[in-house]
Design a protein around this motif. Structure first.
Motif, mmCIF file in Angstrom:
data_model
loop_
_atom_site.group_PDB
_atom_site.id
_atom_site.type_symbol
_atom_site.label_atom_id
_atom_site.label_comp_id
_atom_site.label_asym_id
_atom_site.label_seq_id
_atom_site.Cartn_x
_atom_site.Cartn_y
_atom_site.Cartn_z
ATOM 1 N N ILE A 1 1.261 -1.046 -0.460
ATOM 2 C CA ILE A 1 0.042 0.153 -0.241
ATOM 3 C C ILE A 1 0.710 1.206 0.027
ATOM 4 N N LEU A 2 2.178 1.430 0.831
ATOM 5 C CA LEU A 2 2.499 2.643 1.026
ATOM 6 C C LEU A 2 3.258 2.451 -0.278
ATOM 7 N N ASP A 3 3.402 1.716 -1.162
ATOM 8 C CA ASP A 3 4.358 1.697 -2.076
ATOM 9 C C ASP A 3 3.680 2.826 -2.909
ATOM 10 N N VAL A 4 2.148 2.321 -3.729
ATOM 11 C CA VAL A 4 1.631 3.463 -4.413
ATOM 12 C C VAL A 4 0.567 4.332 -3.605
ATOM 13 N N ILE A 5 0.512 4.338 -2.673
ATOM 14 C CA ILE A 5 -0.728 5.415 -1.602
ATOM 15 C C ILE A 5 -0.166 6.518 -1.882
ATOM 16 N N ALA A 6 -0.680 8.083 -1.743
ATOM 17 C CA ALA A 6 -0.172 9.230 -2.313
ATOM 18 C C ALA A 6 -0.814 10.413 -1.747
ATOM 19 N N PRO A 7 0.250 11.919 -1.692
ATOM 20 C CA PRO A 7 -0.708 12.583 -1.177
ATOM 21 C C PRO A 7 -2.514 13.047 -0.924
ATOM 22 N N GLY A 8 -2.600 13.014 -0.379
ATOM 23 C CA GLY A 8 -4.839 13.052 -0.492
ATOM 24 C C GLY A 8 -5.496 12.350 -0.979
ATOM 25 N N ASP A 9 -4.710 10.560 -0.227
ATOM 26 C CA ASP A 9 -5.629 9.786 -0.456
ATOM 27 C C ASP A 9 -5.862 9.039 1.097
ATOM 28 N N PHE A 10 -6.386 8.510 1.381
ATOM 29 C CA PHE A 10 -6.721 7.721 2.268
ATOM 30 C C PHE A 10 -6.380 6.536 3.190
ATOM 31 N N LEU A 11 -6.015 6.409 4.392
ATOM 32 C CA LEU A 11 -5.383 4.654 4.383
ATOM 33 C C LEU A 11 -6.505 4.194 5.604
ATOM 34 N N ILE A 12 -7.763 3.738 5.535
ATOM 35 C CA ILE A 12 -9.064 2.994 6.925
ATOM 36 C C ILE A 12 -8.148 1.861 7.200
ATOM 37 N N ILE A 13 -7.956 1.698 8.341
ATOM 38 C CA ILE A 13 -7.070 0.692 8.996
ATOM 39 C C ILE A 13 -8.253 -0.096 10.080
ATOM 40 N N GLN A 14 -8.474 -1.412 10.216
ATOM 41 C CA GLN A 14 -9.343 -1.785 10.764
ATOM 42 C C GLN A 14 -8.862 -3.408 10.568
ATOM 43 N N PHE A 15 -8.489 -3.625 12.234
ATOM 44 C CA PHE A 15 -7.812 -5.078 12.602
ATOM 45 C C PHE A 15 -8.016 -4.903 14.011
ATOM 46 N N GLY A 16 -8.144 -6.142 14.184
ATOM 47 C CA GLY A 16 -8.555 -6.860 15.780
ATOM 48 C C GLY A 16 -9.083 -8.093 15.657
ATOM 49 N N HIS A 17 -10.193 -8.206 14.997
ATOM 50 C CA HIS A 17 -10.418 -10.381 15.462
ATOM 51 C C HIS A 17 -9.589 -10.781 15.411
ATOM 52 N N ASN A 18 -8.658 -11.172 13.841
ATOM 53 C CA ASN A 18 -7.476 -11.791 14.667
ATOM 54 C C ASN A 18 -6.049 -11.271 15.395
ATOM 55 N N ASP A 19 -6.167 -10.566 15.918
ATOM 56 C CA ASP A 19 -4.758 -9.877 16.918
ATOM 57 C C ASP A 19 -5.373 -11.028 18.292
ATOM 58 N N GLU A 20 -6.514 -11.288 18.397
ATOM 59 C CA GLU A 20 -6.984 -11.649 19.451
ATOM 60 C C GLU A 20 -7.048 -13.107 20.213
ATOM 61 N N LYS A 21 -5.835 -13.540 18.759
ATOM 62 C CA LYS A 21 -6.035 -15.269 18.797
ATOM 63 C C LYS A 21 -4.855 -15.411 19.472
ATOM 64 N N THR A 22 -5.151 -15.460 20.648
ATOM 65 C CA THR A 22 -3.902 -15.939 21.828
ATOM 66 C C THR A 22 -3.053 -17.115 21.391
ATOM 67 N N THR B 1 -17.758 -8.583 22.180
ATOM 68 C CA THR B 1 -16.623 -9.700 22.105
ATOM 69 C C THR B 1 -15.331 -9.355 21.499
ATOM 70 N N HIS B 2 -14.764 -7.976 21.460
ATOM 71 C CA HIS B 2 -13.265 -7.526 21.299
ATOM 72 C C HIS B 2 -12.746 -6.918 22.596
ATOM 73 N N GLY B 3 -13.421 -7.666 23.957
ATOM 74 C CA GLY B 3 -11.930 -7.222 24.819
ATOM 75 C C GLY B 3 -11.772 -6.498 24.181
ATOM 76 N N ASP B 4 -10.195 -6.071 25.072
ATOM 77 C CA ASP B 4 -9.530 -4.367 25.479
ATOM 78 C C ASP B 4 -9.302 -3.884 23.415
ATOM 79 N N TYR B 5 -9.595 -4.707 22.629
ATOM 80 C CA TYR B 5 -8.961 -4.207 21.399
ATOM 81 C C TYR B 5 -9.597 -2.783 20.580
ATOM 82 N N PRO B 6 -11.092 -2.046 20.854
ATOM 83 C CA PRO B 6 -11.156 -0.977 20.382
ATOM 84 C C PRO B 6 -10.769 0.117 21.603
ATOM 85 N N ALA B 7 -10.649 -0.252 22.847
ATOM 86 C CA ALA B 7 -11.057 0.996 23.773
ATOM 87 C C ALA B 7 -8.887 1.303 23.816
#
Length: 266
Positions: free
Chosen positions: A94-115, A166-172
């Motif tokens: 993504i960082l190779d092609v993203i340009a000024p004025g673009d947006f990056l929506i970052i949504q993670f958590g579901h799989n970060d929870e897999k202890t 269901t996401h524990g402390d990840y949203p906080a």
């Protein structure tokens, strides 16, 4: 498995729905570079293919709510966490092609929870935030705007019919990081659990990937993906990431037939 940047980039390009790619071409012919909304995330947002239908990621429906001069580049991939997405080179792609004025929506958590899975697990208040900063810093260094989005909620109710988080402390942890880093936050976890509560136990089944053979309380069908994409688009405006003129159809019904599943990438 670690992929080369070229492999990851080509896979991401193949994942962009044809209608979205076409809107980008039209903007290019007009002489103005289209701004791009990149999505880095997991299966709840990801592009799905014909072999997975009717499962639908909310990123597939987001273009319906954006003006045609905003292109969606959906890099979200099933099963990824904030850590594994980076380790596989997907953030770099993504960082190779993203340009000024673009947006990056970052949504993670579901799989970060897999202890039990060291490839994907992150701890909410340390390594999860550390990895999210890589996305934030990378986007900013390239003149793009990072946007954090808390994980959309699963369909889970208690015996009294109350929607259960269901996401524990990840949203906080993400909310706290957004404040520390002055990053726009789309609180999709809070908005989606409120929607599930409003809809109730039975009605929510119509929004998740419930079929004759599967009862999936994590992934969406077309109505669910459209509903969550509507939340995302509305929050982009409310948080002043986008202007009201950048979005459309926020109050309109979106036909399920607009969702399409291209052939699987080989």
């Amino acid at each position: 498995m670690s992929l080369s940047r070229r492999q990851v980039t080509m896979a991401a390009i193949a994942a962009v729905p044809l209608a979205v790619a076409a809107s980008g071409s039209a903007s290019a012919h007009s002489g103005r570079r289209a701004r791009t909304v990149y999505i880095a995330g997991d299966s709840t947002a990801a592009q799905k293919y014909a072999d997975a239908a009717p499962e639908t990621g909310w990123g597939m429906a987001l273009p319906f709510f954006l003006r045609k001069d905003l292109v969606v580049a959906n890099h979200a991939v099933n099963g990824r966490s904030s850590k594994s997405f980076v380790d596989e080179g997907r953030l770099d792609a993504i960082l190779d092609v993203i340009a000024p004025g673009d947006f990056l929506i970052i949504q993670f958590g579901h799989n970060d929870e897999k202890t039990a899975d060291p490839v994907r697990y992150t701890e909410p208040w340390t390594t999860y935030q550390d990895h999210l900063r890589l996305y934030i810093d990378g986007a900013r260094a390239r003149g793009a705007l990072p946007v954090l989005a808390t994980s959309v909620e699963r369909r889970k109710f208690d015996g009294r019919g109350n929607a259960v988080p269901t996401h524990g402390d990840y949203p906080a942890a993400m909310r706290a990081l957004a404040g520390e880093e002055s990053v726009a936050l789309l609180d999709i976890q809070a908005l989606s659990i409120a929607l599930w509560q409003e809809l109730g136990v039975e009605e929510t089944k119509k929004y998740f990937n419930w079929t004759a053979t599967e009862q999936d309380n994590t992934h969406f069908n077309p109505p669910g993906a459209i509903a969550v994409a509507r939340l995302v688009a509305a929050e982009l405006v409310r948080r002043r990431v986008l202007a009201r003129r950048d979005v459309r159809r926020l109050d309109d019904a979106i036909p399920e037939s607009w969702i399409t599943w291209p052939p699987a990438v080989v």
